[in-house]
Enzyme design. Sequence first.
Site, mmCIF file in Angstrom:
data_model
loop_
_atom_site.group_PDB
_atom_site.id
_atom_site.type_symbol
_atom_site.label_atom_id
_atom_site.label_comp_id
_atom_site.label_asym_id
_atom_site.label_seq_id
_atom_site.Cartn_x
_atom_site.Cartn_y
_atom_site.Cartn_z
ATOM 1 N N HIS A 96 -11.230 -4.140 0.579
ATOM 2 C CA HIS A 96 -11.182 -4.145 2.045
ATOM 3 C C HIS A 96 -10.501 -2.952 2.697
ATOM 4 O O HIS A 96 -10.791 -2.612 3.831
ATOM 5 C CB HIS A 96 -10.615 -5.472 2.582
ATOM 6 N N ASP A 97 -9.590 -2.286 1.989
ATOM 7 C CA ASP A 97 -8.895 -1.133 2.587
ATOM 8 C C ASP A 97 -9.405 0.213 2.075
ATOM 9 O O ASP A 97 -8.839 1.247 2.422
ATOM 10 C CB ASP A 97 -7.385 -1.233 2.318
ATOM 11 N N GLU A 139 -10.896 2.506 4.978
ATOM 12 C CA GLU A 139 -9.854 2.870 5.949
ATOM 13 C C GLU A 139 -8.779 3.783 5.351
ATOM 14 O O GLU A 139 -8.310 4.707 6.007
ATOM 15 C CB GLU A 139 -9.205 1.589 6.487
ATOM 16 N N ASP A 140 -8.390 3.514 4.134
ATOM 17 C CA ASP A 140 -7.201 4.191 3.592
ATOM 18 C C ASP A 140 -7.466 5.177 2.456
ATOM 19 O O ASP A 140 -6.531 5.776 1.929
ATOM 20 C CB ASP A 140 -6.187 3.150 3.089
ATOM 21 N N HIS A 150 -1.679 -5.263 -2.970
ATOM 22 C CA HIS A 150 -2.042 -5.905 -1.702
ATOM 23 C C HIS A 150 -3.488 -6.437 -1.682
ATOM 24 O O HIS A 150 -3.687 -7.640 -1.474
ATOM 25 C CB HIS A 150 -1.749 -4.962 -0.528
ATOM 26 N N ASP A 171 -5.687 -11.201 4.772
ATOM 27 C CA ASP A 171 -5.016 -9.901 4.910
ATOM 28 C C ASP A 171 -3.789 -10.036 5.819
ATOM 29 O O ASP A 171 -2.698 -9.560 5.495
ATOM 30 C CB ASP A 171 -6.035 -8.914 5.501
HETATM 31 ZN ZN ZN Z 1 -5.128 -4.983 3.991
#
Ligand code: ZN
Length: 188
Positions: free
Chosen positions: A69-70, A73-74, A43, A130
Amino acid sequence: MAAQTLTGPVSAHALIVKAAHFAADRHRDQRRKGSRNTPYINHPLEVAERLVVIGGVDDPELIAAAILHDTIEDTETTRAELAEMFGNAVAALVAELTDTPGQTWQQRKRMEIEHAATISDGAKMIKLSDKTSNVADTVSNPPGDWTISRRRDYLEFASLVADGCRGVNSALEAEFDRVMADARRRLG
Ligand code: ZN
């Protein structure tokens, strides 16, 4: 300013390759929610590819931030860690792309819509890519437990987020609109 690492300043290519390696490592045990069970790293790499190939972006810090980018957050990654490895500009972009956890899905989504309109131009381009990636997945690789109505709700939400990111890169906007129109046609 070039990113600092243990071995000193790095070139643009090194910054991007290091970001890819770092993100692959941090997302190593994760899969996309979709039914195809794709490794998560596909992704962010797709988001970065859209940014470069469709959006014509050639800023290495923006490309690295798209790949990362994630991660805040993840995964367990912190902004300070990204700043140390990739520089403050990259870390700031990723922080802008990190959603604040809300009480409910509804609340979190509303906050993301409001926040999207306030982020920097670079972050808007990454967010638009995204959302394009997520909308495409909503059609071709949706989470197994998502009903058609949940998928339609996602399209409406993504469209509102994208509205906040307009006016920065017309090629990315046109691509979002094309993918969204296709998704709406297919999901009815
Ligand atoms: Zn994303």
